[in-house]
Design an enzyme around this catalytic site. Structure first.
Site, PDB file in Angstrom:
ATOM      1  N   PHE A 140       0.848  -1.193   0.000  1.00  0.00           N
ATOM      2  CA  PHE A 140       0.000   0.000   0.000  1.00  0.00           C
ATOM      3  C   PHE A 140       0.883   1.243   0.000  1.00  0.00           C
ATOM      4  CE2 PHE A 140      -2.413  -3.467   1.740  1.00  0.00           C
ATOM      5  CZ  PHE A 140      -3.690  -3.289   1.214  1.00  0.00           C
TER       6      PHE A 140
ATOM      7  N   VAL B  50       2.294  -1.761   4.504  1.00  0.00           N
ATOM      8  CA  VAL B  50       2.043  -0.332   4.354  1.00  0.00           C
ATOM      9  C   VAL B  50       3.392   0.381   4.318  1.00  0.00           C
ATOM     10  CG1 VAL B  50       1.078   1.681   5.533  1.00  0.00           C
ATOM     11  CG2 VAL B  50      -0.179  -0.476   5.539  1.00  0.00           C
ATOM     12  N   CYS B  51       3.606   1.215   3.326  1.00  0.00           N
ATOM     13  CA  CYS B  51       4.889   1.924   3.207  1.00  0.00           C
ATOM     14  C   CYS B  51       5.109   2.862   4.385  1.00  0.00           C
ATOM     15  CB  CYS B  51       4.942   2.739   1.915  1.00  0.00           C
ATOM     16  SG  CYS B  51       6.346   3.875   1.873  1.00  0.00           S
ATOM     17  N   ILE B  52       6.252   2.739   5.022  1.00  0.00           N
ATOM     18  CA  ILE B  52       6.496   3.508   6.254  1.00  0.00           C
ATOM     19  C   ILE B  52       6.555   5.019   6.001  1.00  0.00           C
ATOM     20  CG2 ILE B  52       9.017   3.151   6.127  1.00  0.00           C
ATOM     21  CD1 ILE B  52       8.910   3.067   9.253  1.00  0.00           C
TER      22      ILE B  52
ATOM     23  N   ALA C 210       3.128   6.249   5.140  1.00  0.00           N
ATOM     24  CA  ALA C 210       2.255   6.108   6.306  1.00  0.00           C
ATOM     25  C   ALA C 210       2.518   7.200   7.341  1.00  0.00           C
ATOM     26  CB  ALA C 210       2.444   4.732   6.931  1.00  0.00           C
TER      27      ALA C 210
END
Lengths: 135, 132
Positions: free
Chosen positions: B39, B77-79, B82
């Site tokens: 994501f 989820v991409c840090i 995010a």
């Protein structure tokens, strides 16, 4: 890494209206560490990402156009620009910033990274890829 | 065949998440494998447990979490994306001083780096992008 794949990052959006251009660059920079065969494509409003003379001081956002000039240091040396998209927007190649890389296979000669292509040539570039990421 | 899926848009605003979810179900129904779902951009908003859609609407976060639980999917989820958008796990919430209970990552999702996106491009037979 034995398994080298051809990655193409397609950039279709203007640089500051949405976050796609910036976050696409972030993927490209991280991806460079994986030593894959990387190309970037700029088409539609994405050609504005490479426009020279960008100044974001008036909109209170961090400018990132200088990062494109550093891509060569990350081994990202193929930036395909679709010329029909330029023409449609009243731009020519002279409106883009100069982006070069030092060719390690040719005595570190400085060479242009921007490769102008028409629509048919761009389609061919896309067809040759293993992984296409569109932003 | 081994698939990976990239979701680039947030839930409800855009069809991206719905389409990706239905594609994921179809892939699994056909007996294929899903290596990872990543994501990115506003897509990270699919991974917050704090969304409360109206009761007569679909709950996309819940659908993803349930699919992940049923098929042991890796939802990443991409840090960086995010953090920009306020999606945090316990460690990140603490690291950035956001206080007790601030973590909002949904069940079945994990936060990790963009390297996971590149890696799934290398490891999968097909990487399918759902976005604008």
């Amino acid at each position: 890494m034995a398994d080298v794949r051809r990655f193409l990052y397609i950039n279709r959006k203007a640089p500051y209206g949405t976050i796609y251009a910036l976050e696409s660059l972030e993927v490209v920079l991280i991806g460079a560490a994986f030593e894959q065969d990387v190309s970037l494509a700029f088409l539609d409003d994405g050609v504005f990402q490479l426009a020279k003379g960008q100044d974001t001081s008036g909109i209170g956002m961090k400018g990132f156009s200088a990062i494109y000039r550093a891509l060569g240091d990350y081994g990202v040396t193929k930036l395909y620009v679709e010329t029909d998209s330029l023409a449609t927007r009243g731009l020519t190649l002279d409106d883009l910033q100069a982006i070069t890389f030092e060719d390690e296979n040719d005595g570190y000669t400085e060479k242009p990274s921007i490769i102008p292509v028409n629509k048919a040539e761009m389609a061919k570039v896309m067809a040759e890829q293993d992984v296409v990421l569109s932003f | 065949m081994k698939f990976s899926i990239l979701v680039n848009e947030g839930p409800y605003t855009h069809q991206s998440s719905d389409s990706a979810l239905q594609f994921a179900r179809a892939v699994l129904d056909k007996g294929h494998e899903i290596y990872r779902v990543f994501f990115y951009h506003d897509g990270v908003n699919n991974g917050t447990r704090l969304t409360v859609p109206p009761v007569d609407d679909r709950n996309l976060q819940k659908r993803w979490s349930e699919l992940a639980a049923a098929h042991a999917l890796d939802l990443v989820v991409c840090i960086a994306a995010a953090q920009r958008r306020g999606v945090l796990d316990e460690g990140e919430a603490k690291r950035h001083g956001k206080g007790e209970g601030a973590a909002n990552i949904a069940p079945g999702f994990r936060i990790s780096g963009l390297g996971q996106l590149i890696e799934m491009g290398i490891q999968s037979d097909r990487l399918v992008v759902f976005g604008d």
